[in-house]
Structure formats: structure tokens, C-alpha cells
Design a protein around this motif. Structure first.
Motif, PDB file in Angstrom:
ATOM      1  N   ALA A  83      -3.360  -3.223   8.721  1.00 25.44           N
ATOM      2  CA  ALA A  83      -4.693  -4.245   8.998  1.00 25.44           C
ATOM      3  C   ALA A  83      -4.511  -6.043   8.699  1.00 25.44           C
ATOM      4  O   ALA A  83      -3.806  -5.824   8.017  1.00 25.44           O
ATOM      5  CB  ALA A  83      -5.881  -2.947   8.131  1.00 25.44           C
ATOM      6  N   LYS A 134       0.612  -1.283  -0.319  1.00 24.40           N
ATOM      7  CA  LYS A 134      -0.085  -0.340   0.102  1.00 24.40           C
ATOM      8  C   LYS A 134       0.876   1.543  -0.314  1.00 24.40           C
ATOM      9  O   LYS A 134       0.166   2.126   0.002  1.00 24.40           O
ATOM     10  CB  LYS A 134      -1.071  -0.127   0.957  1.00 24.40           C
ATOM     11  CG  LYS A 134      -1.873  -1.412   1.713  1.00 24.40           C
ATOM     12  CD  LYS A 134      -2.976  -1.105   0.293  1.00 24.40           C
ATOM     13  CE  LYS A 134      -3.980  -2.634  -0.135  1.00 24.40           C
ATOM     14  NZ  LYS A 134      -4.767  -2.950  -0.847  1.00 24.40           N
ATOM     15  N   ILE A 167      -5.782   5.621  -3.099  1.00 17.62           N
ATOM     16  CA  ILE A 167      -5.552   6.584  -2.244  1.00 17.62           C
ATOM     17  C   ILE A 167      -5.212   7.523  -2.474  1.00 17.62           C
ATOM     18  O   ILE A 167      -5.438   8.607  -2.278  1.00 17.62           O
ATOM     19  CB  ILE A 167      -4.293   6.023  -1.305  1.00 17.62           C
ATOM     20  CG1 ILE A 167      -5.043   4.935  -0.316  1.00 17.62           C
ATOM     21  CG2 ILE A 167      -4.162   6.997  -0.352  1.00 17.62           C
ATOM     22  CD1 ILE A 167      -3.899   4.120   0.466  1.00 17.62           C
ATOM     23  N   THR A 180      -1.180   3.969  -2.395  1.00 11.36           N
ATOM     24  CA  THR A 180      -1.888   3.450  -3.946  1.00 11.36           C
ATOM     25  C   THR A 180      -2.391   4.368  -4.626  1.00 11.36           C
ATOM     26  O   THR A 180      -2.573   5.521  -3.432  1.00 11.36           O
ATOM     27  CB  THR A 180      -2.523   1.808  -3.646  1.00 11.36           C
ATOM     28  OG1 THR A 180      -3.835   3.006  -2.646  1.00 11.36           O
ATOM     29  CG2 THR A 180      -1.675   1.004  -2.751  1.00 11.36           C
ATOM     30  N   GLU A 201      -3.421   6.928   5.713  1.00 10.47           N
ATOM     31  CA  GLU A 201      -4.328   5.714   5.809  1.00 10.47           C
ATOM     32  C   GLU A 201      -3.861   4.588   4.865  1.00 10.47           C
ATOM     33  O   GLU A 201      -3.989   3.683   5.137  1.00 10.47           O
ATOM     34  CB  GLU A 201      -4.604   6.130   4.694  1.00 10.47           C
ATOM     35  CG  GLU A 201      -6.257   5.510   4.442  1.00 10.47           C
ATOM     36  CD  GLU A 201      -7.279   6.385   3.342  1.00 10.47           C
ATOM     37  OE1 GLU A 201      -7.834   5.441   2.194  1.00 10.47           O
ATOM     38  OE2 GLU A 201      -7.097   6.836   3.595  1.00 10.47           O
ATOM     39  N   ALA A 202      -2.490   4.738   3.436  1.00  7.90           N
ATOM     40  CA  ALA A 202      -1.441   3.748   3.311  1.00  7.90           C
ATOM     41  C   ALA A 202      -0.842   2.651   4.123  1.00  7.90           C
ATOM     42  O   ALA A 202      -1.528   1.493   4.339  1.00  7.90           O
ATOM     43  CB  ALA A 202      -0.758   4.101   2.304  1.00  7.90           C
ATOM     44  N   LYS A 203      -0.582   3.413   5.631  1.00 12.02           N
ATOM     45  CA  LYS A 203       0.333   2.563   6.692  1.00 12.02           C
ATOM     46  C   LYS A 203      -0.666   1.565   7.525  1.00 12.02           C
ATOM     47  O   LYS A 203      -0.764   1.113   7.595  1.00 12.02           O
ATOM     48  CB  LYS A 203       0.569   3.814   7.913  1.00 12.02           C
ATOM     49  CG  LYS A 203       1.773   4.389   6.604  1.00 12.02           C
ATOM     50  CD  LYS A 203       2.750   5.295   7.757  1.00 12.02           C
ATOM     51  CE  LYS A 203       4.057   5.718   7.520  1.00 12.02           C
ATOM     52  NZ  LYS A 203       5.141   6.885   8.005  1.00 12.02           N
ATOM     53  N   SER A 204      -2.118   1.899   7.454  1.00 11.15           N
ATOM     54  CA  SER A 204      -2.640   1.547   8.505  1.00 11.15           C
ATOM     55  C   SER A 204      -3.850   0.638   7.699  1.00 11.15           C
ATOM     56  O   SER A 204      -3.766  -0.670   8.697  1.00 11.15           O
ATOM     57  CB  SER A 204      -4.224   2.885   8.928  1.00 11.15           C
ATOM     58  OG  SER A 204      -4.946   3.159   7.476  1.00 11.15           O
ATOM     59  N   ILE A 205      -3.292   0.142   6.817  1.00 12.69           N
ATOM     60  CA  ILE A 205      -4.247  -0.668   5.664  1.00 12.69           C
ATOM     61  C   ILE A 205      -3.344  -1.969   6.082  1.00 12.69           C
ATOM     62  O   ILE A 205      -3.473  -2.524   6.246  1.00 12.69           O
ATOM     63  CB  ILE A 205      -4.687   0.229   4.395  1.00 12.69           C
ATOM     64  CG1 ILE A 205      -5.825   0.300   4.145  1.00 12.69           C
ATOM     65  CG2 ILE A 205      -4.902  -0.915   3.359  1.00 12.69           C
ATOM     66  CD1 ILE A 205      -5.775   1.783   2.779  1.00 12.69           C
TER      67      ILE A 205
END
Length: 372
Positions: A372, A2, A146, A143, A365-369
Motif C-alpha cells: 500500500a 509488516k 496481525i 506483525t 494482509e501483511a503483504k497488502s499493507i
């Protein structure tokens, strides 16, 4: 993945396309990362030797990065091409399936990247950020999905600002048409009999606000404080001040009408006021702000080490002077234009200030995905 780290060199390709189609719109980029008409003299230049800039193409200059603490880079987003100096580097994104041009540009609208450019710049007089060093910088790329999400927010704000700016252009057309009609119907007069030089010194040191004037014809905080404040010139409300040294290759005479509290300016400035009740200061400022007036001042400046346009020459300028009611109506339109122009500049700054938040949001946001 991501979030992927890339060298800039892996994302872009240089495009040295010369002006084969005969475009004559000469542009440059400023420290605000905006395209602007060049201040250099272009008469007699061979425009075919200049580089063509098309939509979604970037322009880069590594010069003075360290001095200004700013990476000079801009993304051209208009449909009609322009041309820039061969000294600039022009490039495009290699693969928009990896990174969107607007997202790449948003990265360089952050103070973080400007500070990095300053850190990487060399120690020469020009404080350059050389091209090879620039393209060696690492950037994190989320990505495409995003990127599109955050670019949509950026484009939405930009669209609103551009819409507001178009309204400004319409307003400018109104007052420009008005004064062009005046020039055709009313005989122009020298402004000398209507103005008087003011030589008030700040001898009692009562005024502490030190100001200068820039090429945008507005008062700004002085870049250097005068050592002897008692020798500075006082500028009071509705008085004019100007730097008699013509700037920007003879195209700009820094002059402004004071609106607000009294201030002091360098003794190298000249100050004057309107002394005839048949002329509004605001109406006079409108004429003094016109680009053709500035070109005239530059052409008629006294040539020396520095081109100067003193008060004696200023008095010889000629403008149509209608009755006060007409002057006031035109000046009111111009005042609204100036106020809205200030708002537009603030909108552009807000968009620029929001970009770091958007980039940070996309990275997080990319890091959190990934986590997860």
C-alpha cells in the motif's frame, strides 16, 4: 516491515526441564498434533527423569516424519503441567513480542508444512526430521497486531470446541456412574452363554466393503485389501468383530459393534453375535469399550510372538446384566455420547483445516499493507 522471514532457530529456545515437582501424568503427542496419555507401560518408571511440559511449551518429535508425512509437534495449553519422554524435544518461544506461541503452532497445522517436513526428512528407516534440519526451516512472520487478530479467531473456535468437549465429559460421568452402581448392586455373569461365534465366509463374493478395526473401537477402511476375498469373514449389522491381537502394549483390544451395511474383515479377525434376548448388543459394547476391560484382556492375553486374546477368553469376561429396560436406558446414553464424540472429533478437524486459511489470510494482509 509488516512481514519478516525468520529461521525457526531464531524464534525458539530449547527447555530441558526435568520433572522436579513429581508430576505423574505421562503424556505423548500423536500425528494429529494433540497431547494424549502415553500408551507405554509406566509402572516402575522414574518420573523424575521425564521432561516437564508447562503451559505455552512445545513438544517436538522428528521421528517418522517422512513415513507419516506429518511434523509431530504440539503446543501445551493447559494450566496443570504434564510430563513427556526424555526422547522428545521441548522448547518455548524466545520473544512473544515477535511471535505468539499460538500463531507459531498454527503454522504447523498446515498441510504445506507437513509436506515440507516430509521433503526434508532423511532416508533412514525411521524417516526422521532431525532437530537441526527442523530449526533451519524458514517461516514468514507478520506483525504482532496481525498475529493477534488471527489467533483470536483460532482461540474463539478452540474455546467453543473445548466447551463442547466438557459437555461430553459430563455425559461420560453419567453413564460411568450408572454402570459402577450396577456393578455394586448386581452380580456379574460370564458373557459366554449370551454370545456365539460367527464363521460366515464371503464365499459368494457378494460383499465388497472391506473394513478393519482400530484401537478406538470403530470400523475403518482396511489398510490392506485381502487377495482372497472369498476367505474373508462377513460382519453383519449388530454383530461384533475383533482383532484378537492386543495392541498398544497390551492396553487395547480392537473390537467394534457393526452398525450399518454388511462388510468383510480379514480372516484373522473373529466375529460373534449376541444370541440371548436378555442382552442388548449396544449394552455389551459399552462394557467392552471400557479401559479396564481392555487392560484385563491385555493382562490375560496368551503370550507369544504377539499377545492374543481369542474368543474362548472373551467368553469368560464377566459383567452385570440387568433387565432390558435398564440396559436400554444406559445404552441410549452411551449412544448419545458416542455420537457427540464423533461431532467433537469433526470440530477438531475443522479447526485444523481452517488454520491454513487463517495463516494465508494473515500473510496476505501483511503483504497488502507492505504494497500500500
Amino acid at each position: 516491515m509488516k512481514l519478516t522471514k525468520y529461521k525457526i532457530r531464531d524464534l525458539i529456545k530449547t527447555v530441558d526441564e526435568l520433572n522436579y515437582i513429581g508430576i505423574k501424568d505421562f503424556f505423548g503427542i500423536n500425528i494429529n498434533k494433540e497431547f494424549m496419555p502415553t500408551m507405554a507401560k509406566t509402572e516402575g518408571l522414574d518420573e523424575k527423569k521425564y521432561k516437564l511440559v508447562k503451559k505455552n511449551r512445545f513438544v517436538y518429535s522428528g521421528m517418522q516424519t517422512g513415513r507419516d508425512r506429518c511434523i509431530r509437534i504440539s503446543l501445551y495449553m493447559n494450566d496443570q503441567p504434564v510430563i513427556v519422554s526424555p526422547a522428545y524435544t521441548t522448547f518455548e518461544i524466545k520473544d512473544e513480542r515477535i511471535i505468539i506461541p499460538e500463531y507459531f503452532f498454527m503454522i504447523f497445522l498446515t498441510k504445506e508444512k507437513d509436506r515440507l517436513g516430509w521433503f526434508y526428512s532423511d532416508s533412514s528407516i525411521r524417516s526422521n526430521l532431525d532437530w537441526d534440519r527442523f530449526i533451519d526451516i524458514d517461516i514468514d512472520v507478520p506483525t504482532l497486531e496481525i498475529q493477534k487478530k488471527y489467533v483470536a479467531i483460532y482461540n474463539g473456535m478452540l474455546k467453543n470446541q473445548k466447551s463442547y468437549e466438557r459437555g461430553l465429559d459430563d455425559l461420560k460421568l453419567v453413564y460411568e456412574a450408572y454402570i459402577e452402581n450396577l456393578r455394586k448392586t448386581i452380580k456379574s455373569e460370564e458373557i459366554g452363554p449370551y454370545i456365539e461365534e460367527v464363521k460366515g465366509k464371503n464365499s459368494d463374493l457378494n460383499i465388497r466393503l472391506t473394513q478393519g478395526i482400530d484401537v478406538n473401537m470403530q470400523f475403518i477402511p482396511a489398510k490392506r485389501e485381502a487377495k482372497d476375498k472369498g476367505n474373508t469373514h462377513v460382519v453383519r449389522n449388530r454383530q461384533f468383530a475383533f482383532n484378537k491381537v492386543v495392541k498398544s502394549n497390551g492396553r487395547k483390544l480392537p473390537i467394534a459393534l457393526r452398525e450399518g451395511e454388511d462388510c468383510i474383515v480379514s480372516s484373522s479377525y473373529q466375529v460373534f453375535k449376541v444370541v440371548n434376548n436378555k442382552l442388548l448388543p449396544e449394552y455389551l459394547m459399552l462394557w467392552l469399550s471400557r479401559s479396564e476391560t481392555h487392560r484385563y484382556c491385555g493382562f490375560n492375553a496368551w503370550g507369544s510372538t504377539r499377545d492374543t486374546f481369542p474368543f474362548e477368553e472373551l467368553k469368560l469376561l464377566k459383567f452385570p446384566i440387568p433387565d432390558m429396560m435398564i440396559q436400554k436406558s444406559i445404552a441410549d446414553i452411551y449412544k448419545v455420547y458416542k455420537r457427540r464424540n464423533e461431532i467433537n472429533e469433526k470440530l477438531k478437524l475443522q479447526i485444523k483445516d481452517i488454520c491454513p486459511i487463517l495463516i494465508k489470510g494473515s500473510i496476505e494482509e501483511a503483504k497488502s499493507i507492505m504494497e500500500a
